[in-house]
Write a protein that holds these residues in place. Structure first.
Motif, PDB file in Angstrom:
ATOM      1  N   PHE A 221       0.837  -1.204   0.000  1.00 18.57           N
ATOM      2  CA  PHE A 221       0.000   0.000   0.000  1.00 18.57           C
ATOM      3  C   PHE A 221       0.869   1.250   0.000  1.00 18.57           C
ATOM      4  N   GLY A 222       1.923   1.249   0.825  1.00 21.34           N
ATOM      5  CA  GLY A 222       2.808   2.402   0.897  1.00 21.34           C
ATOM      6  C   GLY A 222       3.507   2.684  -0.421  1.00 21.34           C
ATOM      7  N   ILE A 223       3.940   1.631  -1.092  1.00 22.04           N
ATOM      8  CA  ILE A 223       4.608   1.808  -2.391  1.00 22.04           C
ATOM      9  C   ILE A 223       3.636   2.360  -3.427  1.00 22.04           C
ATOM     10  N   ILE A 224       2.433   1.772  -3.485  1.00 17.38           N
ATOM     11  CA  ILE A 224       1.429   2.232  -4.448  1.00 17.38           C
ATOM     12  C   ILE A 224       1.022   3.672  -4.145  1.00 17.38           C
ATOM     13  N   TYR A 225       0.842   3.997  -2.868  1.00 18.98           N
ATOM     14  CA  TYR A 225       0.432   5.347  -2.471  1.00 18.98           C
ATOM     15  C   TYR A 225       1.478   6.371  -2.906  1.00 18.98           C
ATOM     16  N   ASN A 226       2.757   6.105  -2.601  1.00 19.96           N
ATOM     17  CA  ASN A 226       3.810   7.059  -2.957  1.00 19.96           C
ATOM     18  C   ASN A 226       4.013   7.155  -4.468  1.00 19.96           C
ATOM     19  N   PHE A 227       3.807   6.057  -5.171  1.00 21.21           N
ATOM     20  CA  PHE A 227       3.880   6.117  -6.636  1.00 21.21           C
ATOM     21  C   PHE A 227       2.777   7.018  -7.176  1.00 21.21           C
ATOM     22  N   ARG A 228       1.579   6.859  -6.633  1.00 22.59           N
ATOM     23  CA  ARG A 228       0.454   7.658  -7.109  1.00 22.59           C
ATOM     24  C   ARG A 228       0.643   9.149  -6.822  1.00 22.59           C
ATOM     25  N   VAL A 229       1.006   9.482  -5.589  1.00 21.08           N
ATOM     26  CA  VAL A 229       1.104  10.911  -5.250  1.00 21.08           C
ATOM     27  C   VAL A 229       2.199  11.587  -6.070  1.00 21.08           C
ATOM     28  N   ALA A 230       3.313  10.871  -6.329  1.00 18.37           N
ATOM     29  CA  ALA A 230       4.378  11.446  -7.151  1.00 18.37           C
ATOM     30  C   ALA A 230       3.917  11.580  -8.602  1.00 18.37           C
ATOM     31  N   LEU A 231       3.232  10.552  -9.096  1.00 16.62           N
ATOM     32  CA  LEU A 231       2.731  10.587 -10.474  1.00 16.62           C
ATOM     33  C   LEU A 231       1.750  11.728 -10.677  1.00 16.62           C
ATOM     34  N   PHE A 232       0.989  12.037  -9.633  1.00 16.48           N
ATOM     35  CA  PHE A 232      -0.004  13.110  -9.718  1.00 16.48           C
ATOM     36  C   PHE A 232       0.557  14.461  -9.275  1.00 16.48           C
ATOM     37  N   GLY A 233       1.902  14.522  -9.134  1.00 18.05           N
ATOM     38  CA  GLY A 233       2.554  15.804  -8.906  1.00 18.05           C
ATOM     39  C   GLY A 233       2.615  16.285  -7.480  1.00 18.05           C
ATOM     40  N   HIS A 234       2.678  15.354  -6.513  1.00 17.78           N
ATOM     41  CA  HIS A 234       2.724  15.745  -5.102  1.00 17.78           C
ATOM     42  C   HIS A 234       3.906  15.064  -4.412  1.00 17.78           C
ATOM     43  N   PRO A 235       4.368  15.607  -3.287  1.00 21.02           N
ATOM     44  CA  PRO A 235       5.518  15.013  -2.586  1.00 21.02           C
ATOM     45  C   PRO A 235       5.171  13.694  -1.915  1.00 21.02           C
ATOM     46  N   PHE A 236       6.201  12.875  -1.688  1.00 23.91           N
ATOM     47  CA  PHE A 236       6.027  11.584  -1.034  1.00 23.91           C
ATOM     48  C   PHE A 236       5.549  11.753   0.404  1.00 23.91           C
ATOM     49  N   ASP A 237       4.949  10.702   0.919  1.00 20.96           N
ATOM     50  CA  ASP A 237       4.727  10.569   2.358  1.00 20.96           C
ATOM     51  C   ASP A 237       6.028  10.007   2.937  1.00 20.96           C
ATOM     52  N   GLY A 238       6.780  10.823   3.654  1.00 23.69           N
ATOM     53  CA  GLY A 238       8.109  10.434   4.130  1.00 23.69           C
ATOM     54  C   GLY A 238       8.097   9.235   5.047  1.00 23.69           C
ATOM     55  N   VAL A 239       7.104   9.172   5.941  1.00 23.35           N
ATOM     56  CA  VAL A 239       7.026   8.048   6.884  1.00 23.35           C
ATOM     57  C   VAL A 239       6.782   6.745   6.135  1.00 23.35           C
ATOM     58  N   LEU A 240       5.861   6.785   5.185  1.00 25.26           N
ATOM     59  CA  LEU A 240       5.585   5.584   4.388  1.00 25.26           C
ATOM     60  C   LEU A 240       6.798   5.174   3.569  1.00 25.26           C
ATOM     61  N   MET A 241       7.526   6.152   3.063  1.00 25.87           N
ATOM     62  CA  MET A 241       8.719   5.865   2.265  1.00 25.87           C
ATOM     63  C   MET A 241       9.764   5.137   3.111  1.00 25.87           C
ATOM     64  N   LEU A 242      10.005   5.634   4.317  1.00 27.66           N
ATOM     65  CA  LEU A 242      10.974   4.996   5.209  1.00 27.66           C
ATOM     66  C   LEU A 242      10.517   3.586   5.592  1.00 27.66           C
ATOM     67  N   TYR A 243       9.223   3.440   5.855  1.00 26.04           N
ATOM     68  CA  TYR A 243       8.687   2.127   6.249  1.00 26.04           C
ATOM     69  C   TYR A 243       8.816   1.112   5.123  1.00 26.04           C
ATOM     70  N   THR A 244       8.439   1.497   3.904  1.00 28.57           N
ATOM     71  CA  THR A 244       8.471   0.536   2.788  1.00 28.57           C
ATOM     72  C   THR A 244       9.901   0.145   2.432  1.00 28.57           C
ATOM     73  N   TRP A 245      10.823   1.122   2.454  1.00 29.81           N
ATOM     74  CA  TRP A 245      12.215   0.794   2.169  1.00 29.81           C
ATOM     75  C   TRP A 245      12.821  -0.052   3.278  1.00 29.81           C
ATOM     76  N   GLY A 246      12.455   0.236   4.535  1.00 30.33           N
ATOM     77  CA  GLY A 246      12.943  -0.579   5.645  1.00 30.33           C
ATOM     78  C   GLY A 246      12.460  -2.017   5.531  1.00 30.33           C
ATOM     79  N   PHE A 247      11.165  -2.181   5.224  1.00 25.99           N
ATOM     80  CA  PHE A 247      10.615  -3.528   5.048  1.00 25.99           C
ATOM     81  C   PHE A 247      11.297  -4.244   3.894  1.00 25.99           C
ATOM     82  N   THR A 248      11.517  -3.529   2.790  1.00 30.05           N
ATOM     83  CA  THR A 248      12.145  -4.126   1.611  1.00 30.05           C
ATOM     84  C   THR A 248      13.548  -4.632   1.923  1.00 30.05           C
ATOM     85  N   ILE A 249      14.334  -3.821   2.610  1.00 24.43           N
ATOM     86  CA  ILE A 249      15.710  -4.218   2.949  1.00 24.43           C
ATOM     87  C   ILE A 249      15.709  -5.442   3.851  1.00 24.43           C
TER      88      ILE A 249
END
Length: 270
Positions: A221-249
C-alpha cells in the motif's frame, strides 16, 4: 558478495535466456502475444471502473488525489499490484519448475527466481505505456489537469522499491515452496488479502483514519500510495517511504539468507 557478483556476470547469458523463456511461455498459444501486456490492464481498468466507479469512485478526501479521474487512479494501482503478484508467484515456483535443469547442470540457483522477477518487471514496464496513454487521453479531453513537475520523475523511486521487494519476497517464497508445497495455495489467499488492503479501487481516505492506519501496515500500500502521489505531482509521504524501504531491505536480506542456507538441500526435495 564479490564472488556472487562474479557468478552473476558469468551466467548473465543464462539469466537473459531464462527471462526470454519466461516471457515467451507466458504468451505462448496466444494470437495477440505480447500485446496482451497492453490490452489486459486496459480491460481490467474498464471493468473495475464500471463495477466500482459509482460506488467508490467519488472524489477523494486526500488532496493528492483531488480531481484525478477514477480510471487513472485504478490503473495506477492495478499495474503495480499485478507486477507484485505475478513476480512473486513466478519466483516462488521457479525452483520446482526448473528441477530437471537443476539436477543436470550446475548454475547458481538464485538465477531462477531472479529471472522470474526480471521477466515480470519487463512486462510491467511495457504495460506502463497504457497508463501514460490513459492519462494523456483524459488530459486531451480536458477532464484532468496533471500538475507537470519534478515529482512525476521521482515516481521511479517507488518502482525500484517495488522491484526489490518483489525480489526479496519471491526468493523467500521459492525456498518455502520447495519444502512446503502448500505455500502456493496459501500465497494465493494472502495475495487476495494484500490486494484488498492496497486501496487499488477505492480511496483510502473514505474509510476513516483508523482504517488508513491499518492499511499503512501493508508495505505494498505504501509503495502504491507514494507512486500515485508522485505521479499526480505531489511530494512523497516520508514516513511511508521509510517504512516501505525498511521492510524491503529486511525482507530482501531474510530471503537471501534463507536461500543460501537451504539451497544445497533443494536437490533432495525437487
Amino acid at each position: 558478495m564479490k564472488q556472487k557478483i562474479k557468478n552473476l556476470k558469468k551466467y548473465k547469458f543464462l539469466l537473459r535466456e531464462l527471462v526470454k523463456k519466461t516471457i515467451k511461455l507466458r504468451y505462448r498459444r496466444s494470437y495477440l502475444g505480447i500485446l496482451w501486456t497492453l490490452i489486459e490492464p486496459l480491460l481490467t481498468m474498464i471493468v473495475l471502473t464500471i463495477v466500482f466507479g459509482q460506488l467508490l469512485g467519488r472524489d477523494s478526501t486526500d488532496p493528492a488525489f483531488k480531481g484525478v479521474p477514477f480510471p487513472i487512479y485504478v490503473l495506477s494501482g492495478r499495474l503495480l499490484y499485478s507486477f507484485f503478484s505475478s513476480s512473486t508467484n513466478g519466483a516462488m515456483k521457479s525452483i520446482r519448475n526448473n528441477s530437471s535443469m537443476i539436477k543436470k547442470v550446475y548454475v547458481p540457483k538464485y538465477i531462477y527466481p531472479l529471472s522470474g522477477v526480471i521477466a515480470n518487471f519487463l512486462i510491467f514496464v511495457i504495460s506502463l505505456i497504457v497508463l501514460v496513454g490513459v492519462m494523456s487521453f483524459f488530459m486531451i479531453n480536458g477532464e484532468y489537469r496533471a500538475p507537470i513537475n519534478g515529482y512525476m520523475i521521482l515516481s521511479v523511486i517507488p518502482l525500484i522499491n517495488l522491484f526489490l521487494m518483489g525480489t526479496g519476497v519471491g526468493i523467500l517464497l521459492s525456498v518455502m515452496d520447495v519444502f512446503f508445497r502448500d505455500m502456493e495455495y496459501l500465497w494465493s489467499v494472502l495475495l487476495m488479502l494484500i490486494m484488498y488492503c492496497s486501496a487499488i479501487f477505492y480511496f483510502p481516505g473514505r474509510l476513516g483514519e483508523d482504517a488508513v492506519l491499518l492499511l499503512k501496515c501493508n508495505p505494498l500500500f505504501g509503495i502504491i500510495y507514494n507512486f500515485r502521489v508522485a505521479l499526480f505531482g505531489h511530494p512523497f509521504d516520508g514516513v511511508l517511504m521509510l517504512y516501505t524501504w525498511g521492510f524491503t531491505i529486511v525482507i530482501f536480506l531474510i530471503g537471501i539468507y534463507a536461500f543460501y542456507r537451504k539451497q544445497d538441500k533443494f536437490i533432495l526435495y525437487i
